[in-house]
Design an enzyme around this catalytic site. Structure first.
Site: not given
Length: 562
Positions: A6, A68, A145, A168
């Site tokens: 992850d 990210k 994810e 999420d």
């Protein structure tokens, strides 16, 4: 050996399947979460994770986080006098995770399944794969994810068959996915999201609220002072998760700034963020053709979803309690490890099937008649978003000008009506026989798979000639040759030995505390740091480990006093 990773905005984790269950692999500090933070000093020494996070307070301009969000964009970060892209920084985090996994497992780890936000576009997915390759992994599978989280819940907690909404909310991104489980088949029906909405935005909202109440002008602060303010408001955010009010205090330039903030004030300031959450939820339900009442369970994952503010909002939005059983911080990594085991055809999981969908529509630029004249620059989707993949779709297009002798196929990704507002993935120029407008046609076939690999095939109907191109590199993504060249460039960096990292972390912590304190506390920090440095100089491993524990306990006490 293959692991699941992850790669998060705020924290990253690595996990593996031991033949019976998925497990998180601890890092070199014995922790499960590795902060996605990189710091580089002037001589090229790289610090990753908790150590880089501690160094950020001393050298904020040489430290990067939340990179990210910049994957696949070409944005540059200047650290330690050197230039990095988000892929470079991510590769350093991934390399750290790889080393930790290899030490823990006692064998080389060659391959990884890496999770990405479901709403990442093709450039961002390819950038993630390239970061894994630069870290030394073979990356043949990227998994969404929310899908990872659903698999972790379904397989680890023996979830029931039914339709699930996976919410999420991580440090930097929001994904909403609707999946259906039937026995050991996990099928994604729809996804939506926001790549610029996460826990970092809630922290920033509290930071701005504190600044207004305390009379601080954030734009005028030095980077080190701004870092200190954000750290204190992050602690304030945690305090508000446990109580109805929090007092945020920060010392800047010898002056103490303080403000009492109630949970009600914080929630009111966060309303614009909560309203942004609604849109992806509503869109995913609409695309799946479902209402909230037809959802059998809601799964909250991602560190930011643990906030009482977010959980309360989700209870009101979905009209039910969320499912429990899987740690929101660990669910995605555990699911990625299970996806890795499925890819490896592990005997325990050989009957599990995962399906996914195309996150964005894929199409081409066309010329359209608007009722008065023909207008260029319109978008014609060929594969609609949320189509189950792998998939192949074909559409026919005609020439628009007399004696036109070529057709330009501009491959696009997105949902906007006009071509210019979508993401360009590449283009082909196809020769066609010169003829009257509309007399010549081409059939364009898009084939898209689970690894975000798009094959474009163009058939010229009058000649039978076929042209084919695999779209692998968008306009801002590195080519394979550039990846290898960049990998060589990164070799100048100095990666400290794993066993030194706990010592470096304490030294940075002590230096930061020294800068933030004064008087007797500062003198005590100075004494402790000098003593520890003398122990380190002796190179006695047993003595260093004992001193490290004593120093850590002493710094904990001094930080509590402050």
């Amino acid at each position: 050996m293959i692991v699941g990773i992850d790669l998060g905005t705020t924290n990253s984790l690595v996990a593996w399947f031991d033949g019976e269950r998925a497990q998180i692999i601890p890092n070199r500090l014995g922790e499960r979460l590795t902060p996605s933070v990189v710091s580089v000093d002037a001589d090229g020494t790289v610090y990753v994770g908790r150590t880089a996070q501690a160094r950020a307070g001393l050298f904020p301009l040489d430290t990067a986080s939340v990179f990210k969000r910049s994957m696949g964009t070409g944005r540059e970060f200047r650290l330690g006098g050197r230039v990095f892209r988000a892929e470079d920084l991510s590769s350093l985090v991934l390399r750290s995770l790889k080393e930790d996994a290899e030490v823990f497992l006692g064998r080389p780890v060659e391959e990884a399944v890496i999770s990405v936000p479901a709403y990442f576009n093709d450039q961002q997915r390819r950038a993630t794969r390239q970061a894994g390759e630069m870290a030394g992994f073979r990356v043949e599978r990227i998994v969404n994810e929310p899908t990872s989280a659903a698999v972790a819940y379904g397989l680890c907690e023996q979830g029931k068959d039914g339709r699930y909404l996976v919410f999420d909310l991580g440090g930097g991104t929001l994904d909403v996915s609707i999946l259906e489980r039937f026995q050991n088949i996990f099928e994604v029906h729809a996804i939506a999201g926001d790549n610029f909405l996460g826990g970092e935005d809630f922290t920033q909202t509290l930071t701005e609220l504190f600044a207004r109440k305390a009379g601080l002008e954030l734009r005028e602060l030095a980077p080190s002072d701004l870092f200190r303010v954000r750290r204190q408001t992050e602690l304030g955010k945690l305090a508000l998760s446990e109580g109805l009010a929090s007092i945020v205090t920060c010392e800047i330039g010898g002056q103490t700034y303080s403000a009492a903030i109630t949970r009600g004030e914080y929630e009111a300031a966060c309303q614009p963020l909560l309203q942004r959450i609604r849109k992806p939820v509503e869109r995913s339900l609409r695309d799946a053709g479902l209402s909230v009442s037809e959802i059998d369970g809601v799964l909250l994952v991602g560190g930011a979803s643990k906030s009482p503010l977010v959980q309360g909002f989700c209870r009101r939005l979905f009209g039910r309690e969320p499912l429990g059983g899987v740690d929101p911080d660990q669910a995605i990594a555990l699911g990625a490890a299970l996806a890795a085991a499925i890819k490896e055809r592990n005997a325990e999981l050989h009957e599990v099937i995962l399906t996914d969908v195309c996150p964005f529509s894929l199409g081409v630029e066309v010329s359209a008649y608007n009722g008065v004249f023909r207008e260029d620059g319109h978008y014609a989707p060929i594969i609609e978003r949320n189509t189950v993949i792998p998939v192949s779709r074909t559409q026919r297009f005609y020439t628009v000008h007399d004696q036109q002798n070529e057709v330009r196929i501009s491959v696009l990704q997105g949902e906007s009506r006009m071509a210019r507002d979508n993401l360009s993935l590449g283009e082909l120029t196809i020769p066609v026989p010169a003829n009257k407008a509309g007399a010549e046609s081409v059939e364009v076939t898009f084939t898209y798979d689970v690894n975000s690999l798009l094959e474009v095939e163009v058939l010229v109907n009058s000649t039978g000639q076929k042209y084919r191109k695999v779209i692998q590199n968008g306009s801002r993504v590195l080519s394979d040759e550039e990846v290898q060249a960049r990998l060589k460039e990164l070799q100048y960096l100095k990666i400290p030995p794993r066993e030194e990292e706990p010592n470096r972390l304490l030294l940075f912590r002590g230096e930061q505390l020294y800068q933030e304190t004064h008087g007797a506390v500062r003198q005590e920090v100075d004494r402790l740091m000098t003593w520890f440095e003398q122990i380190l100089a002796q190179r006695d491993r047993h003595a260093i480990e004992k001193a490290r524990q004593e120093l850590s306990n002493a710094l904990d006490r001094l930080e509590e006093m402050e």
